[in-house]
Design an enzyme around this catalytic site. Structure first.
Site, PDB file in Angstrom:
ATOM      1  CB  SER A  71     -10.594  17.007   8.683  1.00  0.00           C
ATOM      2  OG  SER A  71     -10.219  18.084   9.522  1.00  0.00           O
ATOM      3  CG  ASN A 151     -14.138  28.148  11.234  1.00  0.00           C
ATOM      4  OD1 ASN A 151     -14.550  28.365  10.075  1.00  0.00           O
ATOM      5  ND2 ASN A 151     -12.556  27.657  11.326  1.00  0.00           N
ATOM      6  CG  HIS A 201     -14.646  18.086  17.840  1.00  0.00           C
ATOM      7  ND1 HIS A 201     -14.361  19.326  18.715  1.00  0.00           N
ATOM      8  CD2 HIS A 201     -14.752  17.716  17.099  1.00  0.00           C
ATOM      9  CE1 HIS A 201     -13.323  19.409  17.655  1.00  0.00           C
ATOM     10  NE2 HIS A 201     -13.273  18.606  16.501  1.00  0.00           N
ATOM     11  CB  CYS A 324      -6.053  24.859  11.965  1.00  0.00           C
ATOM     12  SG  CYS A 324      -7.401  23.715  12.252  1.00  0.00           S
TER      13      CYS A 324
END
Ligand SMILES: *Cc1c(COP(=O)(O)O)cnc(C)c1O
Length: 395
Positions: A71, A151, A201, A324
């Site tokens: 981000s 994603n 990650h 999200c």
């Protein structure tokens, strides 16, 4: 049985990564800005990690800036390119409708600050068209940002072509490669990439650490003011264990890229084949040109959240889209962008695999998902309407 099939949300850290981080936490605790030996040991670790990340991407060490994750890298790349453009009178930014929110929300903010933003469409197959990028370029375009791999649906975008178009037009090209890095081959030179974001990650490294590649000659402005760390591009004492862990993780991923890709594709294709047999189910995105571990389906007449909860009870950990958006009732902006109607987009399921998954798990998932879908449809008034012909099937 517990099956973790949500590797696009985050991955389990690899054991060698944990070992490296533990060692750094125990022994290399210095501040890299300190002049004494303990500090210099940390500075050396930082330099080595930078060299390692650069090498895997085909970049030079000084082109890598460490961040707190994907981000931050996205925010910094876009804000910095926008600021650089503005100084030259260029205030037009181009991106796509199915980017991660780290990109979309940054663009929205910039729009409110006076920039104009063009979001390109995504086609039913899950791809952006390079020709559309070319057609959208203007005299005042400062930046094009197109993600490397989506994603949610995993589709791999025509990054090299888009990069070539931008290079020819003299426009900065950024790609959010957070899902792609460590999973598919990336070469910033060969692919004409000017800026690239990645996050540890997502490839078996630690959370809270990422990197931004910026081609030499392109200025990078800081988001965080303070000390002169990262050559004044990002203030704050460096997260040495995290950065060393990321370097180890990207190295392991690069070493096993081929092998893991072949293995995951085999599982992925079996899963796609099995789930395709469920009536009124449709794969989202191209079946081939997608991340090796990504499977994403829509099931008509199903509510995604109920599906996830029942699957969790069967030991299957999946997602309806991006982490999200879960928790909100809005359907995925990615599935809407590829043209899925609202009611179908609500019934989505994303399964993202890792080399730790097995063919037995895939078989179990196919069986259980088919069962749960049938069960939920049996209780759904919407499905009853579809079956009676009151409503028409869309998939
Ligand atoms: C996960 C993800 C991000 C955000 O990365 P963080 O390290 O979690 O901040 C950005 N873009 C994409 C495509 C992602 O998948």
């Amino acid at each position: 049985m517990r099956i973790y099939a949500d590797n696009a949300a985050t991955t389990k850290m690899a054991k060698p990564v944990i070992d490296v981080m533990t060692e750094y936490m125990e022994k290399v605790y210095g501040n890299p800005s300190s002049l004494h030996s303990t500090g210099q040991q940390a500075a050396e670790a930082l330099a080595q990690a930078r060299e390692c990340v650069a090498r895997v991407l085909g970049a030079e060490p000084k082109e890598i800036t460490f961040t707190s994750g994907g981000s931050e890298a996205d925010n910094q790349a876009i804000r910095s390119a926008a600021l650089w453009g503005k100084r030259k009178g260029k205030t037009h930014l181009i991106s796509t409708a199915f980017e991660h929110h780290a990109v979309l929300h940054t663009l929205k903010k910039l729009e409110s600050e006076g920039f104009s933003v063009t979001l390109l469409p995504v086609y039913g197959d899950g791809f952006v068209r390079a020709e559309d990028v070319k057609a959208a370029l203007r005299e005042d375009t400062a930046l094009v940002s197109v993600m490397f791999a989506n994603n949610e649906i995993g589709t791999l975008q025509p990054v090299k072509e888009v990069g070539a178009i931008c290079r020819e037009a003299g426009v900065i090209f950024h790609t959010d490669a957070v899902q792609a890095a460590g999973h598919v081959k990336i070469d910033v030179e060969e692919m004409n990439i000017d800026m690239l974001s990645l996050s540890a990650h997502k490839f078996y490294g630690p959370k809270g650490v990422g990197a931004l590649y910026v081609r030499k000659g392109i200025p990078l402005f800081s988001l965080i003011e303070g000390g002169a760390q990262e050559r004044s591009r990002r203030a704050g004492t460096e997260n040495i264990p995290g950065i060393a862990g990321m370097a180890k993780a990207i190295l392991l991923a690069a070493e096993r890229l081929e092998e893991n890709g072949v293995y995951e594709r085999k599982l992925r294709d079996a899963l796609i084949e099995g789930l395709s047999k469920i009536p009124h189910a449709a794969l989202n995105g191209d079946p081939e040109k997608r991340l090796p571990g990504n499977v994403n389906f829509c099931f008509e007449g199903i509510e995604g959240e109920s599906l996830l909860l029942l699957l969790d009870a069967k030991g299957i950990e999946a997602s309806s889209g991006s982490a999200c958006t879960s928790g909100s009732l809005d359907p995925s902006h990615v599935l809407l962008a590829i043209g899925r109607p609202h009611e179908v987009a609500h019934g989505s399921l994303r399964l993202t695999l890792s080399p730790e998954n097995t063919m037995e798990e895939v078989e179990y998932m196919i069986r259980e998902i088919a069962g749960v879908v049938e069960y939920l449809r049996g209780m759904s008034p919407m499905w009853e309407d579809l079956e009676k012909g009151v409503r028409k099937h869309v998939i």
